[in-house]
Design an enzyme around this catalytic site. Sequence first.
Site, mmCIF file in Angstrom:
data_model
loop_
_atom_site.group_PDB
_atom_site.id
_atom_site.type_symbol
_atom_site.label_atom_id
_atom_site.label_comp_id
_atom_site.label_asym_id
_atom_site.label_seq_id
_atom_site.Cartn_x
_atom_site.Cartn_y
_atom_site.Cartn_z
ATOM 1 N N ALA A 333 0.916 -1.354 -0.004
ATOM 2 C CA ALA A 333 -0.136 0.000 0.047
ATOM 3 C C ALA A 333 0.939 1.340 0.075
ATOM 4 O O ALA A 333 1.957 1.259 -0.530
ATOM 5 C CB ALA A 333 -0.883 -0.103 1.017
ATOM 6 N N SER A 334 0.393 2.450 0.593
ATOM 7 C CA SER A 334 1.138 3.596 0.751
ATOM 8 C C SER A 334 2.598 3.495 1.238
ATOM 9 O O SER A 334 3.367 4.444 1.220
ATOM 10 C CB SER A 334 0.326 4.652 1.167
ATOM 11 O OG SER A 334 -0.762 5.113 0.515
ATOM 12 N N THR A 335 2.982 2.535 1.923
ATOM 13 C CA THR A 335 4.362 2.472 2.411
ATOM 14 C C THR A 335 5.377 2.278 1.364
ATOM 15 O O THR A 335 6.401 2.565 1.641
ATOM 16 C CB THR A 335 4.446 1.224 3.380
ATOM 17 O OG1 THR A 335 4.255 0.019 2.532
ATOM 18 C CG2 THR A 335 3.507 0.968 4.562
ATOM 19 N N ILE A 336 5.008 1.926 0.188
ATOM 20 C CA ILE A 336 5.633 1.973 -0.736
ATOM 21 C C ILE A 336 6.094 3.269 -1.738
ATOM 22 O O ILE A 336 7.300 3.346 -2.173
ATOM 23 C CB ILE A 336 5.158 1.018 -2.253
ATOM 24 C CG1 ILE A 336 6.348 0.463 -3.025
ATOM 25 C CG2 ILE A 336 4.320 1.948 -2.867
ATOM 26 C CD1 ILE A 336 7.100 -0.738 -2.546
ATOM 27 N N LYS A 337 5.508 4.256 -1.275
ATOM 28 C CA LYS A 337 5.581 5.588 -1.770
ATOM 29 C C LYS A 337 6.927 6.173 -1.713
ATOM 30 O O LYS A 337 7.511 6.860 -2.566
ATOM 31 C CB LYS A 337 4.579 6.614 -1.412
ATOM 32 C CG LYS A 337 3.303 6.241 -1.865
ATOM 33 C CD LYS A 337 2.057 6.884 -1.082
ATOM 34 C CE LYS A 337 0.715 6.639 -1.560
ATOM 35 N NZ LYS A 337 -0.712 7.256 -1.077
#
Length: 618
Positions: A333-337
């Site tokens: 999820a957004s942790t990859i950003k």
Amino acid sequence: MIDIEDRFIEKRIFKSRLILIYLFFGLLFALLVYRTYSLQVYSFSSYELASIENKTKTVLVQPTRGIIYDRNGNILINNVPSYDLIIQPSQITDIQTYLDRLGSIISISNRDREYVYEQYPIKSSYNRELTVKRGLSNEEIARFEVRNYLFPEAIIDERYSRESQYPDLFSHVLGYVGGIQNDRLEDVLNSQNKSLGETTFKYANGYLVGKTGIESIYDNELRGTFGEKIYEVDARGKFLKQIDLIDPIKGKDLVTSLDLDAQKTAYEAMKGRRGAVVVVEIESGSIITYLSSPSFSINEISNGISNSNFQKLVDDKNKPFFDRASQGRYSPASTIKPAIGLYGLENKIIDWDYKIQDPGYFILPEDQRVYRGWKDGGHGEINLESAIIESSNTFFFSLAYESEIDDLIQHLANFGFGKNVCLDCFNPDKGLLPSPSWKMNNLNFGWFKGDSVNMGVGQGYLSATPIQLAFYGAFLSNKGSLEKLSILDIYSNKELLELPSNNISEEDWNRLHDSMIGVIESPKGTAKRLKNLKPYTIAAKSGTVELVSLDSKEDYELVRQDINKRDHAIMVAFGPMPNPKYAVSVVIENAESGGSVAGPVSYTHLRAHETKANLVCR
């Protein structure tokens, strides 16, 4: 009158026969001499050894397994002695009646009876002993001893159990032991130049081998070496006396990098919810906390559990046997950003001044498909720093759209995605780092730009394990390099993963860290609720893993009525800043909000001691 010539012929024939007889008996005598020499001189040693073996019997002596410690010297798994009631099933024909007779002297619970009934056929067929009851009291021992003549098939003897004082805390990382099949046992004994045979057991469950976790990974070290007792026996095989003893060698003790206090705190914070917590010491790559929740009692599994109770664990809908920490696949999820942002910087697609207008959605030019952000109306004008702090989907949709997919895949692989990042985790999953060839081979569809767009926010086919996410967090904190993780600090030359870079500067890393600090410190940060909970500064990125793709919040309100369809909460964090020592990943299934739910669990604090610092997750 006898012809002289006939007499001469007869005499010659007689001599010929006599010579043959002499030769025959000469050969017999020579053979006798040869055999005598062979038996008495040439082959004396081998026949002497065979003679000794015929009048001796070797009995194996089981070693005790090594003790497992945490990093501070706390015993995590030990060998616990007790006096047990043990029977020889092969000598008993009616086990139910026999237990009824024993039960009149020593109380045998229904659970113990159930276990004996299940194990009786197996133990009897293999002529193995079977433990009826463990941990007898002094009173029970006394009652049996005065009546032991009634039960020649039973004994009370000291045996060890493989036990932990914290049976539910380290279920998946330490693992458990269990019985071993004869073919595997022969391999074990052959490796020690021993042969399968009668054995004097130290453990109530007989032969043991590591089945999962550290018990399995380091089974050779923990197992020890079998000893031998050599007895003189009579013609019927009855022991006359012990004539030699080779002591068993205890297994090697292991000191892990795990921290008992940190594990306890993580366990309490999870409250039995499905998920995982992994904490990593950045400098060494050591795993401090490794928790998969819910868990199970390794003591019950290691020391005898009935099939019915075992089946209950197998059938449990929360899957306590499933090691979510290293085998659970979750979209990052957004942790990859932050990783996607670094890709944009490295390939000069963006810089820190680059801005876009975020209306709350991204439209794919190829087919006008709409990819929506989490915030209605969007975030307005936004750059990389604010996109990380506020977790703008639109910014990273756009950035991933501009990427070359093969380059992006290789970039993410450098962070450990799609790889085994742990040297001694048990059966770790590599997650999934999808590629066009993978999609064609597995789904029979070609890659399209929408797949790249989804990857930009950690959704779609991309998945990672909590171990990989903890590695990823530590990799970010260490500015693009990190050794593979381990639970035992015994690896002198760990493999180093590095992020090849031509355009990412020290300032870029510092600004990235500042952006992740803003996730908590900024009023617009997605984890701003943590700001007043912590005594020091940490960098973080939260995420919410969508299990069902929907077009509106109203649709989700209907879906969330089924708790198993609610989004997963996820968080990656490291600190204390500016010199981080620890990285943590938290995944809580169906908890919906990464910042609100996973954030408090990943909140960490340091307790300073004279020469050490312990990380505890709250």
